[in-house]
Design a protein around this motif. Structure first.
Motif, short mmCIF file in Angstrom:
data_model
loop_
_atom_site.label_atom_id
_atom_site.label_comp_id
_atom_site.label_asym_id
_atom_site.label_seq_id
_atom_site.Cartn_x
_atom_site.Cartn_y
_atom_site.Cartn_z
N ALA A 119 8.08 4.70 -8.50
CA ALA A 119 9.48 4.97 -8.82
C ALA A 119 10.32 5.11 -7.56
CB ALA A 119 9.59 6.24 -9.66
N SER A 120 11.60 4.81 -7.69
CA SER A 120 12.56 5.05 -6.62
C SER A 120 12.58 6.52 -6.27
CB SER A 120 13.95 4.61 -7.08
OG SER A 120 14.95 5.21 -6.32
N TRP A 121 12.66 6.81 -4.97
CA TRP A 121 12.71 8.22 -4.55
C TRP A 121 13.97 8.91 -5.05
CZ3 TRP A 121 10.42 9.39 0.95
CH2 TRP A 121 9.07 9.01 0.97
N SER A 122 15.05 8.15 -5.25
CA SER A 122 16.26 8.74 -5.82
C SER A 122 16.02 9.19 -7.25
CB SER A 122 17.41 7.74 -5.77
OG SER A 122 17.77 7.42 -4.45
N ASP B 108 11.63 -0.69 -0.74
CA ASP B 108 10.73 0.28 -1.35
C ASP B 108 11.45 1.50 -1.88
OD1 ASP B 108 8.10 -0.72 -1.39
OD2 ASP B 108 7.96 -0.51 0.77
N ASP B 109 12.76 1.58 -1.67
CA ASP B 109 13.57 2.69 -2.18
C ASP B 109 13.03 4.06 -1.78
OD1 ASP B 109 15.80 1.64 -3.32
OD2 ASP B 109 14.90 1.33 -5.27
N THR B 110 12.73 4.21 -0.52
CA THR B 110 12.27 5.52 -0.04
C THR B 110 13.40 6.34 0.57
OG1 THR B 110 11.69 4.62 2.13
CG2 THR B 110 9.98 4.58 0.43
N GLU B 111 14.56 5.75 0.73
CA GLU B 111 15.71 6.50 1.23
C GLU B 111 16.55 6.97 0.04
OE1 GLU B 111 17.55 4.70 4.94
OE2 GLU B 111 16.34 3.04 4.18
N SER C 49 0.83 -1.20 0.00
CA SER C 49 0.00 0.00 0.00
C SER C 49 0.86 1.24 0.00
CB SER C 49 -0.90 0.00 1.24
OG SER C 49 -1.54 1.24 1.39
N LEU C 50 0.63 2.11 -0.98
CA LEU C 50 1.32 3.40 -1.01
C LEU C 50 0.57 4.44 -0.22
CD1 LEU C 50 2.46 3.48 -4.74
CD2 LEU C 50 3.82 2.98 -2.72
N THR C 51 -0.62 4.12 0.22
CA THR C 51 -1.39 5.08 1.01
C THR C 51 -1.07 4.98 2.48
OG1 THR C 51 -3.21 3.52 1.24
CG2 THR C 51 -3.26 5.01 -0.66
N LEU C 52 -0.34 3.91 2.87
CA LEU C 52 0.07 3.76 4.25
C LEU C 52 1.57 3.57 4.28
CD1 LEU C 52 -2.73 1.37 5.55
CD2 LEU C 52 -2.52 3.81 5.98
N PRO C 53 2.36 4.60 3.97
CA PRO C 53 3.79 4.41 3.79
C PRO C 53 4.52 4.02 5.05
CG PRO C 53 3.21 6.74 3.81
CD PRO C 53 1.92 5.99 3.73
N ALA C 54 4.04 4.41 6.22
CA ALA C 54 4.76 4.09 7.45
C ALA C 54 4.81 2.59 7.70
CB ALA C 54 4.12 4.80 8.63
N GLY C 55 3.88 1.84 7.13
CA GLY C 55 3.89 0.40 7.33
C GLY C 55 4.60 -0.34 6.22
N ALA D 297 15.77 21.53 -4.76
CA ALA D 297 14.64 20.60 -4.69
C ALA D 297 14.65 19.94 -3.32
CB ALA D 297 14.72 19.56 -5.80
N GLN D 298 13.48 19.55 -2.89
CA GLN D 298 13.33 18.91 -1.58
C GLN D 298 12.67 17.56 -1.75
OE1 GLN D 298 12.07 21.27 1.92
NE2 GLN D 298 10.38 19.82 2.11
N GLY D 299 13.32 16.53 -1.20
CA GLY D 299 12.72 15.20 -1.23
C GLY D 299 11.62 15.07 -0.21
N GLU D 300 10.87 14.00 -0.33
CA GLU D 300 9.76 13.77 0.59
C GLU D 300 10.30 13.34 1.96
OE1 GLU D 300 5.99 14.08 1.68
OE2 GLU D 300 6.57 14.34 -0.42
N TYR D 301 9.60 13.74 3.00
CA TYR D 301 9.93 13.32 4.37
C TYR D 301 9.55 11.85 4.54
CZ TYR D 301 9.56 13.02 9.48
OH TYR D 301 9.68 12.64 10.79
#
Length: 561
Positions: free
Chosen positions: A185-188, A480-483, A10-16, A364-368
């Motif tokens: 997509a990867s956050w990078s 999930d490539d969020t870092e 789920s992309l709507t619940l990213p913390a999990g 540019a600022q990445g997502e928290y």
């Protein structure tokens, strides 16, 4: 840059859904040679000695040797010096820190029994690890760009149909569109696209190009590709504090036993800066729908904060078959952590080209990013032997096995992150730690001490010193490539040289230690990789050799009663 994504998450619940990397698991699982001044001055070789408050964190069996109560406080003044060496030269950083390193109390109760004459208990606070370090400098002449790594893996994912390149743009599909959460997509990839570090190869193309132009040979032998330089700066802060509760005793003054429970408090912060300046780069056109040739400056800052608490158990024994000889054995379970993570990235950039008038200059600022996770640190096994010579001298030696390859990363519900745990086993191995210490009582009141400790590298050799044309890829993000932090540091061996003095007057004692630590590490701006397109060329990232030379002056004041 990413492994095959589990798009169904789920992309709507990213913390999990987000996961931690093996590199972060290692970063917060380290421990130092820390404790009382007597413990440190003898290189920490106390597995078979006991009789010191530091043994509450090492071999709980050492509490069994007490026949009186003990109260002590330890102060630590540390001068840190870090040297970064690259092809461009040497850069140095230094800082000085003052800490309260250890505080503890041991109570001893005489039972009157011949079988177990003393029952002891103890509580202590100890700083088991300090993450404070700053290092950085010039990385010299570049041969590639971080943006090219991102471009290569972005092209692979786009070709696999995971997304279309325009989906990487912030607001590209409407004012409420957020590519970080609304695309797989990867956050990078997203961050570099919105920083113009990667750009479409042509209008409406579904592929991108990085800033670095590898050039071609024009027949005259002249190089017509990019040239450039890079810099980096890493600042780390934080600690692991442990609060221990131990119980123990002795059996007929021959077998000394102890069990312990530790509660840990962990806090780790890192600020990582990396910047490149490139001439003859592949820069965006003014319409940002293709690329041209120009000059580029790209800087990226990543912030991460990991914090939480954990617990562990320890058990140990010391056997004294004769007064002149002791053997010690201790085992530590992993520390079971509940941790939280937060992080974010920022870029600043400037591009210009003679083909258009307006230079692209901005940020540019990445997502928290934030989530909870669980970690099991390495389990530990220790064995020691100590001898007393002539009633005035002590020689002690230890061996410790620390299983970094068995670290485990889990989500906040306790389910294993299989990919990350496979990375742990791929990158890390058990360390072998050897400690030796000596003490000589010059007079009944004064003692002199010395010690040495060696810790092998926790990183596998094929990663530290790779050979051949196949890259050892290091993932610095979860599946999930969020870092978005590409850099990492691999530790080599660590050496401690120690010495000290001891003074006793009636019930009072004062111990002083000097501790010198020498550690070598390798900084990598990003991972080496093999290009996804034929012929899969090996691309080697910029790196530097980092050397820590730290000096500590440690003072312990205590009283036994």
């Amino acid at each position: 840059m990413n492994k095959p994504l589990l798009i169904a998450l789920s992309l709507t619940l990213p913390a999990g859904a987000f996961a931690q990397s093996a590199v972060d698991a290692y970063s917060v699982s380290q421990s130092d040679l820390r404790g009382t001044a007597r413990f440190m001055s003898m290189g920490g070789a106390f597995t078979a000695l006991g009789g010191d408050i530091s043994t509450l964190n090492q071999n709980p069996g050492g509490i069994g040797l007490y026949r009186s109560s003990d109260l002590s406080l330890t102060f630590d003044l540390e001068a840190q010096s870090t040297k970064s060496s690259a092809t461009s030269g040497v850069d140095k950083n230094s800082q000085t820190k003052f800490k309260v390193n250890n505080f503890g109390y041991i109570g001893s109760v005489y039972t009157g029994s011949e079988t177990m004459p003393f029952f002891n208990w103890g509580v202590s606070y100890s700083r088991s690890a300090s993450f404070d370090r700053r290092y950085g400098g010039s990385l010299g002449e570049l041969g590639t760009s971080y943006s090219n790594l991102v471009a290569d893996f972005t092209n692979r994912d786009a070709a696999d149909g995971m997304f279309k390149i325009p989906q990487l743009a912030a607001g590209g599909a409407g004012s409420n569109y957020n590519p970080y959460f609304d695309s797989p997509a990867s956050w990078s990839s997203i961050l570099m696209y919105n920083s113009y570090g990667i750009n479409p190869t042509a209008p409406n193309a579904n592929s991108v190009v990085g800033l670095w132009n590898y050039g071609t040979n024009d027949g005259s032998g002249a190089y017509n590709g990019s040239t450039g330089t890079a810099w980096y700066d890493i600042e780390e802060k934080g600690h692991i504090d442990e609060y221990s509760i131990n119980f123990g005793g002795n059996v007929m003054n021959m077998l000394y036993w102890g069990i312990g429970f530790g509660i840990t408090d962990l806090d780790f912060k890192q600020y990582a800066n990396y910047s490149e300046t490139i001439n003859n780069a592949n820069v965006a056109t003014s319409s940002a729908d293709a690329y041209t040739s120009g000059d580029a400056s790209l800087g990226m800052t990543n912030y991460k904060h990991i914090w939480g608490s954990g617990f562990n158990f320890k058990a140990g024994v010391i056997v004294k078959p004769i007064n002149e000889l002791r053997f010690g054995l201790a085992v530590h379970t992993p520390t079971y952590y509940n941790l939280s993570y937060e992080g974010q990235a920022w870029t600043n950039f400037k591009y210009n080209s003679p083909t258009y008038e307006a230079a692209e200059n901005g940020s540019a600022q990445g997502e928290y990013d934030d989530f909870d996770w669980k970690l099991q640190s390495p389990w530990r096994l220790m064995f020691g032997v100590a001898g007393v010579i002539g009633g005035r001298a002590i020689i002690s030696a230890d061996y410790e096995y620390r299983a970094y390859g068995d670290m485990k990363v889990k989500d906040w519900e306790g389910y294993n992150y299989t990919d990350t745990n496979e990375d742990v086993k791929t990158y890390y191995q058990a360390t072998n730690i050897f400690r030796i210490g000596a003490e000589y009582r010059v007079t009944p009141a004064f003692s002199v001490r010395a010690g040495y400790s060696y810790e092998s590298s926790p990183v596998k050799t094929e990663l530290l010193d790779p050979t051949g044309s196949q890259a050892s890829y290091v993932y610095t993000s979860g599946y999930d490539d969020t870092e978005t932090q590409p850099s990492y540091t691999l530790d080599r061996s660590t050496n401690y040289i120690t010495c000290g003095l001891g003074y006793k007057y009636k019930n009072f004692y004062a111990d002083l230690a000097y501790v010198y630590r020498h550690r070598k590490s390798d900084y990598h701006a990003f991972t080496d990789y093999n290009e996804n397109v034929e012929p899969h060329y090996l691309v080697q990232a910029p790196k530097a050799s980092v050397t820590d030379n730290n000096s500590q002056v440690v003072l312990t004041l205590g009283v036994r009663f």
